[in-house]
Design an enzyme around this catalytic site. Structure first.
Site, PDB file in Angstrom:
ATOM      1  N   TRP A 109       0.824  -1.215   0.000  1.00 57.44           N
ATOM      2  CA  TRP A 109       0.000   0.000   0.000  1.00 57.44           C
ATOM      3  C   TRP A 109       0.853   1.257   0.000  1.00 57.44           C
ATOM      4  O   TRP A 109       0.485   2.252  -0.617  1.00 57.44           O
ATOM      5  CB  TRP A 109      -0.999  -0.010   1.161  1.00 57.44           C
ATOM      6  CG  TRP A 109      -2.016  -1.092   0.973  1.00 57.44           C
ATOM      7  CD1 TRP A 109      -2.199  -2.199   1.749  1.00 57.44           C
ATOM      8  CD2 TRP A 109      -2.977  -1.199  -0.084  1.00 57.44           C
ATOM      9  NE1 TRP A 109      -3.207  -2.977   1.241  1.00 57.44           N
ATOM     10  CE2 TRP A 109      -3.700  -2.390   0.123  1.00 57.44           C
ATOM     11  CE3 TRP A 109      -3.300  -0.404  -1.189  1.00 57.44           C
ATOM     12  CZ2 TRP A 109      -4.716  -2.804  -0.734  1.00 57.44           C
ATOM     13  CZ3 TRP A 109      -4.320  -0.816  -2.039  1.00 57.44           C
ATOM     14  CH2 TRP A 109      -5.012  -2.004  -1.806  1.00 57.44           C
ATOM     15  N   ASP A 187      -1.051   7.074   6.272  1.00 64.47           N
ATOM     16  CA  ASP A 187      -2.165   6.212   5.876  1.00 64.47           C
ATOM     17  C   ASP A 187      -2.419   5.257   7.038  1.00 64.47           C
ATOM     18  O   ASP A 187      -1.653   4.331   7.268  1.00 64.47           O
ATOM     19  CB  ASP A 187      -1.788   5.436   4.604  1.00 64.47           C
ATOM     20  CG  ASP A 187      -2.845   4.398   4.213  1.00 64.47           C
ATOM     21  OD1 ASP A 187      -3.875   4.288   4.920  1.00 64.47           O
ATOM     22  OD2 ASP A 187      -2.646   3.708   3.189  1.00 64.47           O
ATOM     23  N   LYS A 211     -12.275  -0.867   7.871  1.00 66.64           N
ATOM     24  CA  LYS A 211     -11.582  -1.856   8.710  1.00 66.64           C
ATOM     25  C   LYS A 211     -11.917  -1.627  10.181  1.00 66.64           C
ATOM     26  O   LYS A 211     -12.493  -2.483  10.829  1.00 66.64           O
ATOM     27  CB  LYS A 211     -10.088  -1.810   8.462  1.00 66.64           C
ATOM     28  CG  LYS A 211      -9.759  -2.174   7.003  1.00 66.64           C
ATOM     29  CD  LYS A 211      -8.382  -1.729   6.610  1.00 66.64           C
ATOM     30  CE  LYS A 211      -8.199  -1.662   5.115  1.00 66.64           C
ATOM     31  NZ  LYS A 211      -8.382  -2.904   4.397  1.00 66.64           N
TER      32      LYS A 211
HETATM   33  N1  PMP Z   1      -4.024   1.580   2.527  1.00 68.32           N
HETATM   34  C1  PMP Z   1      -4.067   0.489   3.311  1.00 68.32           C
HETATM   35  C2  PMP Z   1      -3.115   0.389   4.467  1.00 68.32           C
HETATM   36  C3  PMP Z   1      -4.999  -0.515   3.050  1.00 68.32           C
HETATM   37  O1  PMP Z   1      -5.041  -1.603   3.824  1.00 68.32           O
HETATM   38  C4  PMP Z   1      -5.892  -0.376   1.960  1.00 68.32           C
HETATM   39  C5  PMP Z   1      -6.967  -1.390   1.640  1.00 68.32           C
HETATM   40  N2  PMP Z   1      -6.760  -2.657   2.033  1.00 68.32           N
HETATM   41  C6  PMP Z   1      -5.776   0.759   1.152  1.00 68.32           C
HETATM   42  C7  PMP Z   1      -4.865   1.730   1.486  1.00 68.32           C
HETATM   43  C8  PMP Z   1      -6.677   0.970  -0.034  1.00 68.32           C
HETATM   44  O2  PMP Z   1      -7.897   1.351   0.457  1.00 68.32           O
HETATM   45  P1  PMP Z   1      -9.183   1.616  -0.450  1.00 68.32           P
HETATM   46  O3  PMP Z   1      -9.607   0.316  -1.008  1.00 68.32           O
HETATM   47  O4  PMP Z   1     -10.144   2.210   0.542  1.00 68.32           O
HETATM   48  O5  PMP Z   1      -8.806   2.586  -1.506  1.00 68.32           O
END
Ligand code: PMP
Length: 377
Positions: A109, A187, A211
């Site tokens: 991510w 993030d 989450k």
């Molecule tokens: N950052 C992290 C740490 C994540 O775990 C996730 C999704 N698993 C995301 C970003 C992406 O999130 P989204 O699907 O809400 O765009």
């Protein structure tokens, strides 16, 4: 009904997101679904300009401010587009010419965050750039940096990091230091509201709600006065500007009303249960129990993350073979333990222990792991 009493038709949910929600919240949503506060309308059918929704919207912000202890002067924003949109918005709003955006690469991510920021450079003028200043990619993202490994230049626009790495199962157990004038951006999608955090040290925190805070559809963003000031200095399409969204209290256009409504209920539920301290204590207890089972298995189960970087939210581990891992997931599901398959990019097992996962779910998982090892070890 208490949080821990599981009705027969429900299973233990270890999904990585969208993930478990507190049962009392789901029950309340069900009870209010057809007629919200006696209006004869569902909240799903109500105008976002109505007084009822206004109370929900402001109530969600107020509950989050209290739960997360948002400092005065900081803004709480609600946006669509997931955490992924934030990858680009961070660069579009906070990058200054001649001052790089620095990234710690601790997982898929954070890598995505950097890649999306790179794409956003095309929308900015000359002189904007982003770069990785640390990475654990060569060891399959098995750890986060030690505090002394994070060296941020005073010339940087900001430092971006991912506080919990959902796929690798690692987590920062400290807040990185940045030089004066460098914004700290995080993030926190997969560990927001899981433990107390001094938000005054951050300039921008963002998290998809799905989450720890509610359903998919809304991203919660907390922005410091400095971050808003930087955003204000440049013209962006309104929905891509933190300052413009903040100015309209996240009612610039139709917000994801249902998701905001559920976030309000979830935040109020956690406040009533003792807030972040109570959540942190329970999250630590759950993680300790599961890591204890892994470490005590004589090598049958092997943790993927280095011990000092282990996540309390996503516990990743391997079995002696991929065949046994597939069997593990399948048999667990038959026992009512769902969502344990590791991310498709890395395989293995991942148990996500977010706020709404009760201790008894982890107890059931650990009992299943012992029994599985007895039969297959
Ligand atoms: N950052 C992290 C740490 C994540 O775990 C996730 C999704 N698993 C995301 C970003 C992406 O999130 P989204 O699907 O809400 O765009």
């Amino acid at each position: 009904m208490g949080t821990n009493a599981k009705p027969k038709e429900r299973v233990y949910n270890f999904n990585p997101g969208p993930a478990a929600l507190p049962l009392p919240v789901l029950e309340r949503v069900r009870d209010e679904l057809l007629s919200f506060e006696g209006t004869g309308l569902s909240i799903l059918e109500t105008s976002h300009r109505s007084p009822e929704y206004k109370r929900v919207h402001e109530g969600a912000m107020a509950a989050l401010r209290r739960l997360l202890r948002v400092p005065d002067g900081y803004e709480v924003l609600f946006l669509g587009g997931g955490a992924t949109l934030q990858f680009a918005m961070v660069a579009l709003n906070l990058l200054e010419p001649g001052r790089p955006g620095d990234y710690l690469l601790t997982g898929r991510w954070s890598q995505k965050a950097l890649q999306e920021a790179q794409k956003a450079l095309g929308l900015l003028g000359e002189g904007h750039r982003v770069r990785a200043i640390w990475s654990s990619e060569v060891t399959d993202y098995d750890r986060v940096p030690r505090p002394d490994e994070v060296r941020v230049s005073p010339d940087a626009s900001y430092l971006h990091y991912t506080s919990n790495n959902t796929i690798a199962g690692t987590q920062f157990h400290y807040v990185p230091e940045v030089p004066e004038g460098v914004l700290l951006v995080c993030d926190a999608s997969s560990d927001i509201a899981s433990r107390p955090l001094d938000l005054g040290r951050f300039d921008l925190i963002y998290a998809g709600a799905q989450k720890n805070l509610g359903p998919a559809g809304v991203t919660v963003i907390i922005a410091s006065p400095q971050a808003l000031e930087r955003s204000r200095r440049r013209a962006r399409p309104s929905l891509l500007s933190y300052a413009a969204v903040a100015e309209k209290a996240s009612l610039l256009n139709t917000p994801p009303v249902f998701a905001v409504y559920v976030v309000k209920l979830v935040a109020e539920h956690y406040l009533a249960e003792g807030g972040l301290e109570a959540l942190a204590e329970r999250n630590e207890q759950k993680a300790r129990l599961l890591y204890g089972a892994i470490d005590g298995s004589g090598g049958f189960y092997r943790g993927c993350a280095r011990p000092e970087s282990r996540s309390r939210m996503n516990v990743t581990f391997r079995l002696p073979s991929e065949g046994l891992e597939a069997k593990f997931v399948e048999e667990a599901e038959r026992e009512g333990l769902v969502g344990l398959k590791g991310h498709r990019s890395v395989g293995g097992i991942r148990a996500s222990l977010y706020n709404a996962v009760p201790l008894e779910a982890v107890e059931a998982l650990v009992a299943f792991m012992r029994e599985f090892q007895r039969r297959h070890g």
